[in-house]
Design a protein around this motif. Structure first.
Motif, PDB file in Angstrom:
ATOM      1  N   SER A 120     -28.505   7.197  -4.187  1.00 29.45           N
ATOM      2  CA  SER A 120     -26.906   7.628  -4.728  1.00 29.45           C
ATOM      3  C   SER A 120     -26.608   6.250  -4.555  1.00 29.45           C
ATOM      4  CB  SER A 120     -26.527   9.105  -3.900  1.00 29.45           C
ATOM      5  OG  SER A 120     -25.172   8.859  -4.446  1.00 29.45           O
ATOM      6  N   GLU A 121     -26.519   5.607  -3.347  1.00 31.87           N
ATOM      7  CA  GLU A 121     -25.913   4.706  -3.191  1.00 31.87           C
ATOM      8  C   GLU A 121     -26.093   3.035  -4.348  1.00 31.87           C
ATOM      9  OE1 GLU A 121     -26.411   3.517   1.117  1.00 31.87           O
ATOM     10  OE2 GLU A 121     -24.444   5.024   1.741  1.00 31.87           O
ATOM     11  N   ALA A 122     -27.535   3.441  -4.186  1.00 24.63           N
ATOM     12  CA  ALA A 122     -28.326   2.506  -5.194  1.00 24.63           C
ATOM     13  C   ALA A 122     -27.465   2.303  -5.936  1.00 24.63           C
ATOM     14  CB  ALA A 122     -29.123   2.246  -4.649  1.00 24.63           C
ATOM     15  N   THR A 123     -27.708   3.456  -6.951  1.00 22.74           N
ATOM     16  CA  THR A 123     -26.887   3.715  -8.161  1.00 22.74           C
ATOM     17  C   THR A 123     -25.919   3.759  -8.645  1.00 22.74           C
ATOM     18  OG1 THR A 123     -26.772   6.093  -7.933  1.00 22.74           O
ATOM     19  CG2 THR A 123     -28.605   5.068  -8.773  1.00 22.74           C
ATOM     20  N   SER A 124     -24.836   3.808  -7.951  1.00 28.61           N
ATOM     21  CA  SER A 124     -23.235   3.774  -7.835  1.00 28.61           C
ATOM     22  C   SER A 124     -22.910   2.848  -8.158  1.00 28.61           C
ATOM     23  CB  SER A 124     -22.649   4.667  -6.492  1.00 28.61           C
ATOM     24  OG  SER A 124     -23.401   4.044  -5.427  1.00 28.61           O
ATOM     25  N   LYS A 125     -23.564   2.044  -7.276  1.00 28.95           N
ATOM     26  CA  LYS A 125     -23.272  -0.033  -7.563  1.00 28.95           C
ATOM     27  C   LYS A 125     -23.813  -0.122  -9.689  1.00 28.95           C
ATOM     28  CE  LYS A 125     -23.490  -0.475  -2.684  1.00 28.95           C
ATOM     29  NZ  LYS A 125     -24.489  -1.838  -1.335  1.00 28.95           N
ATOM     30  N   GLU A 126     -24.492   0.314 -10.062  1.00 29.98           N
ATOM     31  CA  GLU A 126     -25.359  -0.078 -11.098  1.00 29.98           C
ATOM     32  C   GLU A 126     -25.735   0.918 -11.731  1.00 29.98           C
ATOM     33  OE1 GLU A 126     -28.159  -3.277 -13.285  1.00 29.98           O
ATOM     34  OE2 GLU A 126     -28.263  -3.737 -11.118  1.00 29.98           O
ATOM     35  N   LYS A 127     -25.742   1.475 -12.972  1.00 34.24           N
ATOM     36  CA  LYS A 127     -26.061   2.533 -14.157  1.00 34.24           C
ATOM     37  C   LYS A 127     -27.672   2.427 -13.830  1.00 34.24           C
ATOM     38  CE  LYS A 127     -25.280   5.349 -18.014  1.00 34.24           C
ATOM     39  NZ  LYS A 127     -24.139   5.100 -19.261  1.00 34.24           N
ATOM     40  N   PRO A 128     -27.786   3.500 -13.809  1.00 32.96           N
ATOM     41  CA  PRO A 128     -29.717   3.231 -14.126  1.00 32.96           C
ATOM     42  C   PRO A 128     -30.146   3.035 -15.645  1.00 32.96           C
ATOM     43  CG  PRO A 128     -28.966   5.626 -13.089  1.00 32.96           C
ATOM     44  CD  PRO A 128     -27.672   4.477 -13.090  1.00 32.96           C
ATOM     45  N   THR A 129     -30.797   2.615 -15.369  1.00 34.17           N
ATOM     46  CA  THR A 129     -31.737   1.686 -17.101  1.00 34.17           C
ATOM     47  C   THR A 129     -33.072   1.575 -16.753  1.00 34.17           C
ATOM     48  OG1 THR A 129     -31.331  -0.689 -16.834  1.00 34.17           O
ATOM     49  CG2 THR A 129     -30.155   0.512 -17.304  1.00 34.17           C
ATOM     50  N   LYS A 130     -33.691   1.700 -17.811  1.00 36.60           N
ATOM     51  CA  LYS A 130     -34.249   2.072 -18.233  1.00 36.60           C
ATOM     52  C   LYS A 130     -35.375   1.056 -17.884  1.00 36.60           C
ATOM     53  CE  LYS A 130     -35.158  -0.337 -22.547  1.00 36.60           C
ATOM     54  NZ  LYS A 130     -35.545  -0.276 -23.545  1.00 36.60           N
ATOM     55  N   ARG A 131     -36.444   0.856 -17.585  1.00 39.13           N
ATOM     56  CA  ARG A 131     -37.266  -0.836 -16.538  1.00 39.13           C
ATOM     57  C   ARG A 131     -37.451  -1.438 -18.144  1.00 39.13           C
ATOM     58  NH1 ARG A 131     -41.197   1.949 -15.645  1.00 39.13           N
ATOM     59  NH2 ARG A 131     -43.007   0.795 -17.022  1.00 39.13           N
ATOM     60  N   LYS A 132     -36.656  -2.727 -17.098  1.00 36.18           N
ATOM     61  CA  LYS A 132     -36.705  -3.745 -17.722  1.00 36.18           C
ATOM     62  C   LYS A 132     -38.085  -4.541 -18.288  1.00 36.18           C
ATOM     63  CE  LYS A 132     -32.236  -3.182 -18.811  1.00 36.18           C
ATOM     64  NZ  LYS A 132     -31.929  -2.627 -20.420  1.00 36.18           N
ATOM     65  N   THR A 133     -38.742  -5.044 -19.833  1.00 39.60           N
ATOM     66  CA  THR A 133     -39.528  -6.228 -19.934  1.00 39.60           C
ATOM     67  C   THR A 133     -39.111  -7.794 -20.469  1.00 39.60           C
ATOM     68  OG1 THR A 133     -40.447  -3.768 -20.663  1.00 39.60           O
ATOM     69  CG2 THR A 133     -42.046  -5.892 -21.438  1.00 39.60           C
ATOM     70  N   SER A 134     -39.637  -8.731 -20.060  1.00 41.16           N
ATOM     71  CA  SER A 134     -39.441  -9.476 -20.210  1.00 41.16           C
ATOM     72  C   SER A 134     -39.618 -10.055 -21.548  1.00 41.16           C
ATOM     73  CB  SER A 134     -39.444 -10.735 -19.596  1.00 41.16           C
ATOM     74  OG  SER A 134     -41.490 -11.165 -20.384  1.00 41.16           O
ATOM     75  N   LYS A 135     -39.099 -10.546 -22.620  1.00 42.46           N
ATOM     76  CA  LYS A 135     -39.143 -10.457 -23.831  1.00 42.46           C
ATOM     77  C   LYS A 135     -40.155 -11.006 -24.465  1.00 42.46           C
ATOM     78  CE  LYS A 135     -36.169 -12.553 -27.969  1.00 42.46           C
ATOM     79  NZ  LYS A 135     -35.805 -13.368 -28.499  1.00 42.46           N
ATOM     80  N   SER A 136     -40.892 -12.344 -23.835  1.00 41.53           N
ATOM     81  CA  SER A 136     -42.164 -12.637 -23.727  1.00 41.53           C
ATOM     82  C   SER A 136     -43.419 -11.640 -23.188  1.00 41.53           C
ATOM     83  CB  SER A 136     -42.580 -13.664 -22.590  1.00 41.53           C
ATOM     84  OG  SER A 136     -42.500 -13.059 -21.643  1.00 41.53           O
ATOM     85  N   ALA A 137     -43.373 -11.371 -22.459  1.00 44.16           N
ATOM     86  CA  ALA A 137     -43.895  -9.995 -22.442  1.00 44.16           C
ATOM     87  C   ALA A 137     -43.541  -8.816 -23.661  1.00 44.16           C
ATOM     88  CB  ALA A 137     -43.677  -8.977 -20.943  1.00 44.16           C
ATOM     89  N   LEU A 138     -42.562  -7.926 -23.462  1.00 45.40           N
ATOM     90  CA  LEU A 138     -42.143  -7.165 -25.133  1.00 45.40           C
ATOM     91  C   LEU A 138     -42.776  -7.933 -26.332  1.00 45.40           C
ATOM     92  CD1 LEU A 138     -41.778  -4.670 -26.230  1.00 45.40           C
ATOM     93  CD2 LEU A 138     -39.258  -6.728 -26.711  1.00 45.40           C
ATOM     94  N   LEU A 139     -42.939  -9.366 -26.707  1.00 51.13           N
ATOM     95  CA  LEU A 139     -43.530  -9.484 -27.979  1.00 51.13           C
ATOM     96  C   LEU A 139     -44.777 -10.096 -27.799  1.00 51.13           C
ATOM     97  CD1 LEU A 139     -40.837 -13.080 -28.227  1.00 51.13           C
ATOM     98  CD2 LEU A 139     -41.347 -10.948 -29.944  1.00 51.13           C
ATOM     99  N   LYS A 140     -45.392 -10.369 -26.507  1.00 50.80           N
ATOM    100  CA  LYS A 140     -46.902 -10.114 -26.340  1.00 50.80           C
ATOM    101  C   LYS A 140     -47.676  -8.753 -27.400  1.00 50.80           C
ATOM    102  CE  LYS A 140     -50.536 -11.587 -23.462  1.00 50.80           C
ATOM    103  NZ  LYS A 140     -51.213 -12.063 -21.444  1.00 50.80           N
ATOM    104  N   LYS A 141     -46.966  -7.686 -26.361  1.00 46.22           N
ATOM    105  CA  LYS A 141     -47.609  -6.432 -26.372  1.00 46.22           C
ATOM    106  C   LYS A 141     -47.349  -6.613 -28.201  1.00 46.22           C
ATOM    107  CE  LYS A 141     -45.965  -1.372 -25.493  1.00 46.22           C
ATOM    108  NZ  LYS A 141     -45.545  -1.084 -24.639  1.00 46.22           N
ATOM    109  N   ILE A 142     -46.215  -6.637 -28.568  1.00 44.78           N
ATOM    110  CA  ILE A 142     -45.966  -5.686 -30.224  1.00 44.78           C
ATOM    111  C   ILE A 142     -47.437  -7.380 -30.903  1.00 44.78           C
ATOM    112  CG2 ILE A 142     -44.685  -6.511 -32.453  1.00 44.78           C
ATOM    113  CD1 ILE A 142     -42.411  -6.194 -30.226  1.00 44.78           C
TER     114      ILE A 142
END
Length: 477
Positions: A120-142
């Motif tokens: 709770s303390e960790a999420t109160s500091k920053e809104k939880p978001t989805k796991r980020k994927t690097s742009k290069s990894a995303l482009l490679k996957k696509i």
């Protein structure tokens, strides 16, 4: 104080065998100790087992809607039969001794509280978001996905150029082996779609029927090829592009939605009451999985959603088998997957409560009143090749009756909807209509599944359930 019903405990069991074993323990009085805490949020007890020492089991509702199961037995199933037996005993109003929380459970609770506090303390500091994927990894996957789609295109061309009549067992085996390669390109949905075609071509139906269905499905696969390639090319050109939320293209490709993604896309509703309208379980040969499928109505809005639980054939006995559910699910956080009619849902922190007549009346009042309107809604959906061709609607009727062509649903304006059994449903319900009480045949609401018959170019509809002011009559469960 926790309210437990036998039906709710049934819903927690992995399968019918676990249900039976849990009830047998309770009926045979195998529990030597049955206790509850003063607030009723913890049930614990001891059950005779095969060894000298009894098995110690507990069900902890420290967090509402998320029971924690603990048992000293070696079973891999949770809840195991001892836990189920403990809850069946409580649901049957067997006397439970009021006792303080055992020290070992108190210690486990404290650890959970500390862990949740840190989270709770960790999420109160920053809104939880989805796991980020690097742009290069995303482009490679696509890029890999587009390569897989190129293989998919070659397979389709090979089938079309060869002709359906020339696809013998040897050639089908070769196509199946090539289709397996699609699993290496992050497009599991497209791979499953290809397997569906192979399963169809190997079916025992008459050749003319197989060829007609295969030709129609090839048209769907061709649309999938064009739309998935175009969609992925757009993402390749603009990796920051938001996903489509009004279609299931991501699911067709095979994207597994993260809950955080659904939250970011605004696909979350809070504190929703859901009533199960119908349940069915079937085997999906193309996926190699059993599918437990339910249709649910939002009690307030009347929106009809669906849930699907997939159980791989090889691991089915280790995965909880869903079943008909007779209570109201109060979903603290309802996740709605992208789609059109009957969007798929899942929930977090669900709490069951007894269903009331007010719930039945609320759902019934939200039913569509016109057959013409229902048919229009269905036709608008099925004209899209990638939309679900078997949508479910809640439709009010003035009368259920028999005509020379079979059972008919008649709306308040006198418009008719012919009812029959759908080939895809596998279980018949039309033969049950003469068994219904006369009171049910007038001015109720029907849960109806539609399907387009391409041979005759007409809609077929199968009655799944009937919603009355006092309950639900399930013809399919």
């Amino acid at each position: 104080m926790i309210n437990l019903s036998e039906a709710y405990v049934d819903s927690l069991a992995h399968n019918s065998a676990a249900m039976k074993n849990g009830k047998d323990l309770f009926k045979k009085k195998s529990f030597t100790k049955l206790c509850k805490t003063e607030d009723g949020k913890l049930l614990f007890g001891e059950c005779k087992g095969s060894g000298k020492e009894p098995y110690r089991c507990s069900v902890d509702w420290m967090t509402e809607g998320q029971p924690v199961f603990r048992c000293s037995c070696p079973s891999r199933q949770f809840p195991c039969k001892h836990l189920l037996g403990l809850m069946y005993a409580y649901a049957a109003e067997t006397p439970f001794e009021t006792a303080p929380i055992p020290e070992d459970i108190m210690g486990k609770r404290e650890k959970v509280e500390k862990r949740e506090q840190k989270k709770s303390e960790a999420t109160s500091k920053e809104k939880p978001t989805k796991r980020k994927t690097s742009k290069s990894a995303l482009l490679k996957k696509i890029g890999a996905q587009l390569e897989g789609i190129a293989i998919f295109e070659k397979l389709l061309h090979q089938i079309v150029q060869s002709g359906l009549g020339s696809l013998d067992k040897q050639m089908l085996k070769m196509i199946e082996d090539q289709a397996k390669q699609l699993g290496n390109y992050y497009i599991p949905g497209i791979q499953t779609a290809m397997r569906n075609l192979i399963v169809l071509l190997r079916s025992d139906e008459e050749q003319e029927t197989i060829y007609a269905k295969a030709s129609a499905y090839l048209s769907t696969l061709h649309t999938l090829l064009k739309k998935s390639r175009g969609y992925l090319q757009q993402k390749l050109d603009n990796p920051e592009q938001a996903p489509e939320l009004d279609s299931t293209i991501e699911e067709w490709i095979g994207h597994a939605w993260q809950l955080a993604e659904l939250r970011e896309c605004g696909r979350v509703q809070s504190d929703r009451d859901l009533m199960q309208l119908s349940f069915n379980s079937y085997a999906d040969e193309a996926r190699g999985e059993y599918v437990d499928e339910s249709f649910w109505a939002d009690v307030e809005s009347g929106t009809v959603y669906t849930t699907r639980t997939y159980r791989p054939f090889r691991a089915a006995k280790f995965i909880k088998e869903e079943d008909s559910y007779f209570a109201i699910v109060n979903a603290k956080e309802l996740m709605i997957y992208p789609g059109e009619l009957n969007c798929r849902i899942r929930w977090e922190g669900a709490v069951p409560r007894p269903v009331t007549e007010q719930d039945f009346q609320a759902v019934k009042s939200k039913a569509l009143s016109s057959v013409t309107e229902a048919v229009k809604i269905v036709k608008n959906q099925i004209k899209n090749p990638l939309s679900d061709k078997r949508p479910v609607l809640l439709l009010a009727y003035d009368q259920l009756m028999h005509s020379s062509n079979g059972p008919v649903l008649l709306d308040g304006q006198g418009k008719e909807l012919q009812l029959s059994d759908l080939e895809s449903v596998e279980q018949s319900t039309a033969h049950m209509l003469p068994m219904l009480h006369q009171d049910v045949l007038r001015q109720q609401a029907a849960v109806v599944r539609f399907e387009h018959d391409m041979d005759n170019n007409r809609l077929h509809a199968q009655l799944l359930s009937i919603v009355t002011d006092q309950g639900i009559i399930r013809l399919l469960y």
